[in-house]
Design an enzyme around this catalytic site. Structure first.
Site, PDB file in Angstrom:
ATOM      1  N   ARG A   1      14.407 -39.755 -34.012  1.00 36.47           N
ATOM      2  CA  ARG A   1      14.287 -38.302 -34.063  1.00 36.47           C
ATOM      3  C   ARG A   1      12.929 -37.928 -33.485  1.00 36.47           C
ATOM      4  O   ARG A   1      11.932 -38.597 -33.764  1.00 36.47           O
ATOM      5  CB  ARG A   1      14.407 -37.787 -35.505  1.00 36.47           C
ATOM      6  CG  ARG A   1      15.827 -37.769 -36.062  1.00 36.47           C
ATOM      7  CD  ARG A   1      16.710 -36.751 -35.351  1.00 36.47           C
ATOM      8  NE  ARG A   1      18.073 -36.712 -35.869  1.00 36.47           N
ATOM      9  CZ  ARG A   1      19.099 -37.417 -35.370  1.00 36.47           C
ATOM     10  NH1 ARG A   1      18.925 -38.226 -34.339  1.00 36.47           N
ATOM     11  NH2 ARG A   1      20.305 -37.298 -35.894  1.00 36.47           N
TER      12      ARG A   1
ATOM     13  N   GLU B   1      13.186 -30.362 -29.755  1.00 31.92           N
ATOM     14  CA  GLU B   1      14.412 -30.460 -28.975  1.00 31.92           C
ATOM     15  C   GLU B   1      15.181 -29.138 -28.918  1.00 31.92           C
ATOM     16  O   GLU B   1      15.342 -28.516 -29.950  1.00 31.92           O
ATOM     17  CB  GLU B   1      15.274 -31.525 -29.671  1.00 31.92           C
ATOM     18  CG  GLU B   1      16.181 -32.255 -28.762  1.00 31.92           C
ATOM     19  CD  GLU B   1      16.746 -33.488 -29.446  1.00 31.92           C
ATOM     20  OE1 GLU B   1      15.983 -34.390 -29.818  1.00 31.92           O
ATOM     21  OE2 GLU B   1      17.971 -33.521 -29.606  1.00 31.92           O
TER      22      GLU B   1
ATOM     23  N   HIS C   1      19.070 -36.867 -25.473  1.00 29.11           N
ATOM     24  CA  HIS C   1      19.699 -37.223 -26.760  1.00 29.11           C
ATOM     25  C   HIS C   1      21.139 -37.720 -26.571  1.00 29.11           C
ATOM     26  O   HIS C   1      22.091 -37.096 -27.053  1.00 29.11           O
ATOM     27  CB  HIS C   1      19.643 -36.045 -27.751  1.00 29.11           C
ATOM     28  CG  HIS C   1      19.674 -36.515 -29.178  1.00 29.11           C
ATOM     29  ND1 HIS C   1      19.066 -35.864 -30.207  1.00 29.11           N
ATOM     30  CD2 HIS C   1      20.260 -37.596 -29.757  1.00 29.11           C
ATOM     31  CE1 HIS C   1      19.263 -36.511 -31.345  1.00 29.11           C
ATOM     32  NE2 HIS C   1      19.994 -37.581 -31.096  1.00 29.11           N
TER      33      HIS C   1
HETATM   34  C1  DGY Z   1      22.806 -39.505 -34.385  1.00 27.56           C
HETATM   35  O1  DGY Z   1      24.026 -39.576 -34.461  1.00 27.56           O
HETATM   36  O2  DGY Z   1      22.100 -39.180 -35.342  1.00 27.56           O
HETATM   37  C2  DGY Z   1      22.153 -39.891 -33.096  1.00 27.56           C
HETATM   38  O3  DGY Z   1      20.936 -39.277 -32.950  1.00 27.56           O
HETATM   39  C3  DGY Z   1      23.065 -39.627 -31.925  1.00 27.56           C
HETATM   40  O4  DGY Z   1      22.477 -40.027 -30.736  1.00 27.56           O
END
Ligand code: DGY
Length: 325
Positions: free
Chosen positions: A237, A266, A284
């Site tokens: 993240r 983001e 992402h």
């Molecule tokens: C999630 O599913 O949390 C991931 O970040 C997807 O890429």
């Protein structure tokens, strides 16, 4: 008929299979739904399939008067106020396991792309600037036999470690809880204190969830501990990394490079980041392979149907809510 609201169009046709039992509405626009729109759609819904980019806060949850389940189309669920959902008796489910290998693949894709300067090479070649083989052309850092430091050794972190075996790497890991010895031995990983891992690793790959404890886990001090030849990979993240501090480290070349799939604000990037050649940026896409994204749809639908049938779902994030039923 139960009403299911989906905040973004999903791949495949699995939603069609439940249309005889449920009234399914998919947000019609190809963009992130706004909070106001989401609150309006949720007034009627029994279940929602949300994206990791949809903040499901207390106010949104309270707007969902009939809501019984929030199914996050992601493994991470930091976008949801779990406490508020639990207080309102709403089950929260997510999509663990099915995306583990895809996410580990992407971390490795970034690791290799940064270390071997794949994107710079692609840009140069396309631009017609490849004027013949040269001994010093796009020198990268070695991968095989180097040290990989994994921060957050859950399912995805472990899958990244497994791939490192093929690259003959020494693997260090840091985790809230040390793993059982059998897993450490199987994956060939050794536990290390965070500072030691940062100082000794050639590659640092982040796989921890975003929590108040992990916000800015990697800041100026931590970046300062890394080798000048080291590469930072973040597919976890964005806010786990202080992006401004990373920008400075990349600019001053106190580390070799970074590969990022996630961003602090983001989808916005810290100004200047996109101008640097020593960072590879992806939007992402950790879980974005067709097999995985289809499996994630099945997973959220199965759990929604389970909750609506009053059966315990497989991937319940807030088990406390179930005891109260
Ligand atoms: C999630 O599913 O949390 C991931 O970040 C997807 O890429």
């Amino acid at each position: 008929m139960y009403r299911i609201f989906v905040t973004r169009s999903l791949p495949g046709n699995a939603l069609d299979k439940i249309k005889d039992r449920c009234n399914v509405t998919v947000y019609p626009l190809d963009r992130t739904i706004t909070k106001d729109e989401l609150m309006t759609y949720l007034k009627e819904a029994d279940a929602v399939i949300s994206m990791l980019s949809d903040p499901i806060d207390k106010e949104v949850i309270e707007a969902g008067k009939n809501l019984k389940v929030i199914a996050n189309y992601a493994v991470g669920y930091n976008n949801i106020d779990i406490e508020a959902a639990t207080k309102s008796g709403i089950a929260v489910v997510n999509t663990p396991d099915v995306l583990t290998e895809a996410s580990a693949d992407l971390a490795w894709a970034l690791l290799l792309a940064v270390s071997r300067r794949v994107v710079e090479g692609d840009t140069m070649t396309r631009a017609g600037k490849f004027r013949g083989w040269a001994p010093e052309l796009l020198l990268g850092v070695p991968v095989y036999g180097q040290t990989l430091g994994i921060i957050g050794a859950g399912r995805i972190g472990q899958a990244v470690a497994r791939r490192a075996k093929g690259f003959g790497m020494r693997v260090l890991y840091h985790n809230r809880k040390r793993l059982p010895e059998a897993i450490e031995n199987d994956l060939g990983m050794s536990y290390a204190a965070l500072d030691d891992l940062l100082a000794e690793s050639d590659f640092v790959s982040l796989h921890c969830p975003l929590t108040p404890e992990t916000k800015h886990l990697i800041g100026p001090r931590e970046l300062g501990l890394m080798k000048q030849t080291a590469v930072l990979i973040n597919t976890a993240r964005g806010p786990v990394v202080d992006e401004e501090a990373l920008l400075q480290a990349l600019r001053k070349k106190t580390i070799f490079g970074a590969g990022l799939d996630v961003y602090e604000k983001e989808p916005l990037l810290t100004p200047g980041l996109a101008d640097l050649p020593n960072v590879v940026l992806t939007p992402h896409i950790g879980s974005a392979d067709t097999r995985t994204r289809l499996a994630m749809v099945d997973m959220v639908l199965n759990d929604i149907i389970a909750v609506l049938n009053n059966e315990r779902p497989q991937n319940l994030v807030n088990p406390e809510v179930w005891g109260r039923r």
